[in-house]
Design a protein around this motif. Structure first.
Motif, PDB file in Angstrom:
ATOM      1  N   CYS A   1      67.692  38.408   0.803  1.00  0.00           N
ATOM      2  CA  CYS A   1      67.619  38.809   2.221  1.00  0.00           C
ATOM      3  C   CYS A   1      66.169  38.812   2.684  1.00  0.00           C
ATOM      4  O   CYS A   1      65.860  38.327   3.782  1.00  0.00           O
TER       5      CYS A   1
ATOM      6  N   TYR B   1      64.949  35.256   3.149  1.00  0.00           N
ATOM      7  CA  TYR B   1      65.567  34.674   4.341  1.00  0.00           C
ATOM      8  C   TYR B   1      64.900  35.208   5.604  1.00  0.00           C
ATOM      9  O   TYR B   1      64.541  34.439   6.499  1.00  0.00           O
TER      10      TYR B   1
ATOM     11  N   THR C   1      61.393  33.848   5.934  1.00  0.00           N
ATOM     12  CA  THR C   1      61.447  32.430   6.286  1.00  0.00           C
ATOM     13  C   THR C   1      61.773  32.266   7.767  1.00  0.00           C
ATOM     14  O   THR C   1      61.157  31.461   8.458  1.00  0.00           O
ATOM     15  N   LYS C   2      62.763  33.033   8.255  1.00  0.00           N
ATOM     16  CA  LYS C   2      63.153  32.939   9.665  1.00  0.00           C
ATOM     17  C   LYS C   2      61.996  33.341  10.578  1.00  0.00           C
ATOM     18  O   LYS C   2      61.785  32.742  11.619  1.00  0.00           O
TER      19      LYS C   2
END
Length: 158
Positions: free
Chosen positions: A145, A148, A151-152
């Motif tokens: 998580c 992610y 990265t976002k």
């Protein structure tokens, strides 16, 4: 006069990651809970019971409906998720920190196993291994998580 939109205050800039932390905690907590519930169903080891154990909480009955006990477990996971994302945002390394938090949280087996007669004993090696595996899985999910989310946020929006 300062332009607050162009220069947000450092308190806003460094605030806790509430929404992401709540979601991370819920996802990680659900994975841990389901893993331990399946283990208990197939092996009989009371590791899911240990996860939901509230015998030691003053003012609460020794047992509550499962969904309430699971909700209490998720509240703890949410607090960990918020702390975890704040920690990662401050200093990076999401996978390492996720696994580290999972490993450290597995140490709760020691006091929790002493607080109830309904849970595995402190010397139950199989239960300890399942418990540690579940919490390492919890840490891996935290790490995924965190990766992610980082990265976002790092991806520019077109």
């Amino acid at each position: 006069m300062p332009d607050h939109a162009a220069h947000p205050s450092t308190s806003v800039k460094h605030s806790l990651p509430w929404i992401s932390g709540i979601l991370t905690g819920i996802i990680s907590g659900v994975v841990l809970g389901l893993f331990l519930k399946v283990i208990q169903a197939y092996t009989g080891e009371q590791v899911y019971t240990l996860l939901l154990n509230i015998d030691f909480v003053p003012g609460l009955p020794s047992t509550l409906p499962e969904f309430i006990e699971f909700s209490l477990h998720l509240l703890v996971s949410i607090v960990i998720g918020i702390f975890y994302l704040w920690w990662v945002r401050e200093s990076g390394r999401p996978m390492l920190k996720g696994v580290l938090l999972g490993a450290v949280s597995s140490l709760l087996y020691i006091p929790l196993s002493q607080l109830s007669s309904r849970v595995p004993e402190l010397d139950d090696v199989r239960a300890i291994l399942y418990w540690v595996a579940g919490h390492l899985l919890f840490g891996l999910v935290l790490g995924m998580c965190g990766k992610y989310i980082n990265t976002k946020k790092a991806t520019p929006v077109s």
